[in-house]
Motif scaffolding. Structure first.
Motif, mmCIF file in Angstrom:
data_model
loop_
_atom_site.group_PDB
_atom_site.id
_atom_site.type_symbol
_atom_site.label_atom_id
_atom_site.label_comp_id
_atom_site.label_asym_id
_atom_site.label_seq_id
_atom_site.Cartn_x
_atom_site.Cartn_y
_atom_site.Cartn_z
ATOM 1 N N GLY A 107 0.824 -1.365 -0.054
ATOM 2 C CA GLY A 107 -0.079 0.394 0.119
ATOM 3 C C GLY A 107 1.252 0.866 0.074
ATOM 4 O O GLY A 107 1.867 1.208 -0.288
ATOM 5 N N THR A 119 -3.907 0.645 7.630
ATOM 6 C CA THR A 119 -4.249 0.283 5.855
ATOM 7 C C THR A 119 -5.153 -1.149 6.159
ATOM 8 O O THR A 119 -6.085 -1.446 5.621
ATOM 9 C CB THR A 119 -3.181 -0.355 4.964
ATOM 10 N N LYS A 160 -5.447 -0.884 -0.055
ATOM 11 C CA LYS A 160 -4.404 -1.835 -0.502
ATOM 12 C C LYS A 160 -4.115 -1.476 -1.750
ATOM 13 O O LYS A 160 -4.712 -1.483 -2.391
ATOM 14 C CB LYS A 160 -4.476 -3.091 0.483
#
Lengths: 517, 321
Positions: A280, A312, A319
């Motif tokens: 991410g 995330t 992501k």
């Protein structure tokens, strides 16, 4: 102002060892509290004097009195042999008393140079001499050995770098007496080292330094003398060579140091969360599992990708690749709401910006995640609201007069307890703690760690993020080391030593601040 | 130690209640002074009139307060009132049954509120800007729809409502109660009310605690739009026309009422009873000034001074904590 590098640092007016500032029965009362009981203390010229104590011990009160932010209730302050009123910040600054605060109090939207000269701008015929100021500021920064650009906007720097600028700013103002309030709370090790170099240098130039910190090793690294405050009373002052960790902690909290890192080992249960090759913004290809009953520590420098990774997981950011599995099943976590529904809880890094509704009551803050549960249809059950809040206040020993008190009126450690406490009633299974003990004293730390044990015993799993190695080292069953967005190493409990972990966490290359090329 | 702290806490809370009482006392004091100063003030006719005058701003102020608690502002409410008079007038004149005409007008208010929520949440516009834009364009749309004329409403029953009383109290004032009680329960006893406060205090902390911040903002502006449309219906009933330029400046009166009632423009502080009292204090001052033959220009100045004085003392009280 036309400062030159020579004018940067004030010439010492007193020979080292002479008393520069003396407190005689200095006292502060607020309605209902006796924040500082009469303190007698003499600060010597060009010494580094550490002040330690728990949150609420009176350290901040003492600083506020010395910097003229608040008037004292009684007592005298003798500055260079003469009584000083210290009624306004301006008066304190005129005498040469300055402070660098834990949270940077500068203008984020102005440039570094503009901040350095804020209030003392260099102007000719009313026109700001911008370039001259940038040149001057750059010279000061270079001279101090900080690798930072003076022309960038302050807000583009990391908090740690901003802190260094705040320190640099304080040094250019004819300062003779400089107070640092928890300056390293948000600093990386490298930044902290730069700051220490600056502090030692100021000492060499005759400046008296008051250094307030919760970190014992810093006190022993820097200070000449140390004073301990407890419950508004000065417990004692020691020469640093004649004392040790254990004695200071004991003076601060009446408790031994082994009891602080209270580690219970549980047999890990089922896997709660698994990240598979997760990527991410700010991190890539990270895999790990968190099981019930274990603490997974994430260690690394600020900006290494730890916080980005957990936010995330928590649905704050999307992501870009990889999978998240919750109890063995792949899940899509698209919002905090999704994460909370699964059974995750996040106590964020900055309690002021992300953790608390400061101008609302303690009770409301504690109940915020569970209002759905304690309301029937539309209406909130006020009985349940009261029970839940009071239970957490008692359980966590949150020092607040009632649940109606505003969160802002509590000390930092107690505020942090609220940030953590609001998830306890929620029944979350996976707790993510991002820097849970920043700016928190030893006593509260011990309580927070005790709480970890309680959560684990109830079958919860914990992700613990910390920039403070001893904390993750002593508490984590599994320790993951992050560097530059990658998971670079994994250790079991005490299977590696501090040095090895530090080496893994530190980048081989030096970081250049502010995205400057 | 702890008993000391608890003792310190108690006066604070009383202080809060005191502020509500202070406003009420101020209102009563004004009434007493005006009853003595002018014979006509205490007449049934004038009191009814005063209640009617204050009612509409009071309802607007309640909706406005929801928005201000979230840290926003709704400048459009005056324009929504004017626009709503046009909508309801046109519908009634087109032969739509009254209840349906009112319902549709209220839905228009809801739609305007949703649009504000959309502008703030999805487009990232500051509340001041999006509602300012609506303020000016709604007046324009209304003028286009009416060609700049007033629409006379051909329905006596509709107009009779605002002129009638029930149990000796004007119907318009009953409407304040109709709005005020659910609003009070909503704000102080429902989780949605708590979320308004938490979003106004710290949106990020609320989001991380699982509060749907976007929905909360939509809700605040929708309720404000709904209140404004409702006031539009009441105004149309009272003046018997639909005119898009009506209710000029009412948004400022609503904001003033809210602020006098203890709402903080920084968000997270406010109540329902405060703005109601604030609105009636303003109405009393205007009414009393008329009766005392005070120059209408002075009324505006007095209102301005009063806002400064009340908010200043409220600020002192808060800082005193």
């Amino acid at each position: 102002m036309t400062s030159t590098a020579q004018e940067l640092h004030p010439a010492p007016t007193l020979e080292p060892g002479r008393t520069i500032l003396e407190l005689k029965g200095l006292e502060k009362r607020y309605p209902g509290t006796h924040a500082l009981k009469p303190v007698n203390l003499a600060f010597k010229a060009s010494e580094i004097h550490a002040i330690v104590g728990e949150n609420g011990a009176g350290k901040s009160t003492l600083i506020k009195l010395l910097t003229g932010v608040m008037p004292r209730t009684s007592g005298d302050v003798i500055w260079e042999g003469k009584p000083a009123a210290l009624a306004t910040p301006h008066e304190a600054m005129a005498l040469g008393i300055n402070a660098v605060h834990q949270e940077v109090v500068l203008c984020r939207h102005l440039t570094v140079a503009a901040n350095m000269f804020l209030g003392e701008e260099d102007s000719r015929f009313g026109i700001l001499q911008q370039r001259a100021m940038v040149r001057e500021a750059q010279k000061i920064i270079d001279d101090l050995g900080f690798d930072l650009p003076a022309h960038v906007v302050l807000g583009d720097l990391t908090i740690g770098q901003q802190q260094l600028i705040a320190a640099a700013r304080a040094t250019v103002r004819g300062t003779k007496f400089l107070i640092f309030d928890e300056p390293t709370a948000y600093l990386t090790r490298k930044e902290a080292d730069q700051l220490f170099t600056l502090i030692r240098r100021l000492k060499g130039e005759g400046v008296t330094i008051i250094y307030i910190s919760h970190r014992m090793e810093e006190v022993f690294e820097l200070a000449d003398r140390v004073s301990v405050l407890r419950d508004g009373t000065l417990v004692g002052t020691r020469n640093i060579a004649e004392t040790n960790d254990a004695e200071l902690v004991k003076m601060m909290i009446n408790r031994s140091i082994e009891q602080v890192y209270h580690k219970e080992h549980f047999i890990p249960g089922a896997t709660l969360l698994e990240a598979r090759n997760l990527s991410g913004k700010g991190f890539e290809n990270v895999s790990m599992t968190i099981r019930a009953g274990e603490i997974v520590g994430l260690y690394g420098l600020i900006g290494a990708g730890r916080s980005e990774f957990v936010t995330t997981l928590y649905g704050r950011h999307r992501k870009s690749a990889g999978q998240i599995l919750w109890k063995g099943k792949e899940v899509q976590v698209n919002s905090e709401h999704d994460a909370i529904k699964l059974g995750m809880a996040l106590a964020p890094e900055s309690r002021r910006d992300q953790g608390l509704c400061l101008n609302l009551p303690v009770g409301l803050n504690l109940n915020l995640p569970i209002y759905k549960r304690i309301s029937s249809n539309l209406l909130i059950s006020s009985a349940q609201e009261k029970t839940e809040a009071d239970r957490q206040i008692a359980n966590l020993r949150i020092k607040t007069p009632t649940r109606h008190a505003l969160a802002s009126s509590l000390s930092g450690g107690n505020q942090q307890k609220i940030v953590i406490g609001k998830w306890l009633a929620h029944g979350a299974k996976l707790f993510i703690f991002d820097e849970p003990t920043v700016g928190v004293d030893v006593g509260t730390k011990a309580e927070i760690y005790r709480l970890f044990g309680e959560l684990l015993s109830k079958g919860a799993g914990i992700i613990l993020i910390s920039s403070y190695l001893p904390e993750v080292y002593e508490l984590a069953d599994t320790l993951h080391v992050f560097r530059r967005g990658k998971l670079v190493a994994t250790h079991g409990f005490h299977t590696a030593d501090h040095e090895e972990i530090l080496t893994q966490a530190l980048a081989e290359k030096q970081e250049k601040p502010g995205g400057q090329i | 130690m702890s008993t000391e702290a608890i003792a310190a806490e108690r006066p604070k809370r009383n202080y809060n209640a005191l502020f509500g009482l202070t406003l009420l006392a101020l209102l009563v004091l004004l009434w007493v002074i005006l009853s003595v100063a002018t014979p006509s003030f205490a007449s049934a006719n004038n009191i009814s009139n005063l209640l009617r005058q204050g009612s509409m701003i009071a309802i607007l102020a309640v909706g406005q307060t929801f928005v201000i608690i979230t840290g926003g502002i709704d400048l459009s409410v005056g324009a929504v009132v004017g626009f709503a008079t046009v909508i309801v007038a046109m519908l009634i004149n087109a032969g739509v049954p009254i209840y349906l005409a009112i319902l549709i007008t209220l839905l228009v208010g809801v739609a305007i509120g949703l649009f504000h929520g959309f502008g703030i949440v999805k487009m990232g516009l500051p509340p001041f800007i999006i509602t300012l834009a609506t303020l000016t364009s709604l007046r324009g749309i209304g003028l286009l729809m009416t060609n700049g004329n007033s629409i006379s409403i051909n329905n006596d029953a509709f107009q009779l409502f605002s002129r009638s009383s029930f149990l000796g109290v004007p119907n318009l004032f009953w409407m304040v109660i109709l709005v005020g009680i659910p609003a009070y329960i909503f704000l102080h006893h429902s989780r949605w009310g708590r979320y308004l406060f938490s979003v106004g205090s710290n949106a990020e902390a609320s989001r991380l605690s699982g509060v749907n911040v976007q929905r909360t903002i939509y809700m605040a502006y929708t309720l404000s739009g709904l209140c404004a449309a409702f006031v539009g219906v009441l105004l149309a009933s009272r003046i018997g026309i639909g005119n898009p330029t009506q209710a000029e400046g009412w948004e400022l009166q609503a904001i003033a009422s809210s602020v006098i009632g203890g709402t903080s423009l920084f968000g997270a502080v406010g109540s329902v009873h405060g703005p109601l009292l604030g609105a009636f204090i303003l109405a009393t001052i205007n009414n009393g000034a008329n009766l005392l033959n005070v120059n209408a220009f002075w009324q505006r100045i007095i209102t301005g001074v009063l806002i400064i004085v009340i908010v200043y003392f409220d600020g002192l009280r808060r800082r005193g904590k």
